[in-house]
Design a protein around this motif. Structure first.
Motif, PDB file in Angstrom:
ATOM      1  N   ASN A  81      -6.147  -8.199   1.118  1.00  0.00           N
ATOM      2  CA  ASN A  81      -5.937  -7.590   2.430  1.00  0.00           C
ATOM      3  C   ASN A  81      -5.039  -6.366   2.350  1.00  0.00           C
ATOM      4  N   LEU A  82      -4.032  -6.409   1.494  1.00  0.00           N
ATOM      5  CA  LEU A  82      -3.135  -5.271   1.312  1.00  0.00           C
ATOM      6  C   LEU A  82      -3.904  -4.059   0.803  1.00  0.00           C
ATOM      7  N   PHE A  83      -4.781  -4.261  -0.172  1.00  0.00           N
ATOM      8  CA  PHE A  83      -5.567  -3.149  -0.705  1.00  0.00           C
ATOM      9  C   PHE A  83      -6.621  -2.671   0.282  1.00  0.00           C
ATOM     10  N   ARG A  84      -7.175  -3.567   1.067  1.00  0.00           N
ATOM     11  CA  ARG A  84      -8.151  -3.157   2.094  1.00  0.00           C
ATOM     12  C   ARG A  84      -7.504  -2.277   3.142  1.00  0.00           C
ATOM     13  N   ARG A  85      -6.312  -2.618   3.564  1.00  0.00           N
ATOM     14  CA  ARG A  85      -5.615  -1.814   4.583  1.00  0.00           C
ATOM     15  C   ARG A  85      -5.266  -0.442   4.043  1.00  0.00           C
ATOM     16  N   ARG A  86      -4.859  -0.369   2.782  1.00  0.00           N
ATOM     17  CA  ARG A  86      -4.508   0.929   2.186  1.00  0.00           C
ATOM     18  C   ARG A  86      -5.713   1.824   2.069  1.00  0.00           C
ATOM     19  N   SER A  87      -6.852   1.276   1.676  1.00  0.00           N
ATOM     20  CA  SER A  87      -8.053   2.104   1.489  1.00  0.00           C
ATOM     21  C   SER A  87      -8.651   2.521   2.828  1.00  0.00           C
ATOM     22  N   HIS A  89      -6.950   3.627   5.358  1.00  0.00           N
ATOM     23  CA  HIS A  89      -6.182   4.757   5.916  1.00  0.00           C
ATOM     24  C   HIS A  89      -6.565   6.011   5.276  1.00  0.00           C
TER      25      HIS A  89
END
Length: 89
Positions: A81-87, A89
């Motif tokens: 989820n952390l990587f999904r949110r970063r990508s 943006h």
């Protein structure tokens, strides 16, 4: 026979972790199994030494082994989820 139990328990752990992390609608049966098994592997690496137990991957089907596997699956979903949110943006 152990392999089938491993897949079923991994799927249940992955499904429960996806409910806790609110990603259940995005995952299917296959991803739940993958999350459960990889999460158990991560739990075995990082959490099992802290709790002095095994995981479902090490044939430890005790309550503590299931809990460590479940926590590993939650950690895996948190990282994804952390990587999904970063990508996004």
């Amino acid at each position: 026979m152990n392999f089938i139990v491993w897949i079923v328990v991994g799927g249940i752990i992955g499904w429960l972790a996806s409910i806790v992390m609110k990603t259940n609608a995005q995952q299917g049966l296959f991803l739940n199994v993958v999350v459960g098994i990889i999460g158990a592997f991560l739990g075995g690496l990082f959490l099992a030494p802290l709790f002095g137990t095994g995981t479902i991957n090490s044939d430890d089907f005790s309550l503590s082994g299931l809990l460590v596997s479940f926590l590993g699956a939650i950690i895996l979903l948190a990282i994804v989820n952390l990587f999904r949110r970063r990508s996004a943006h």
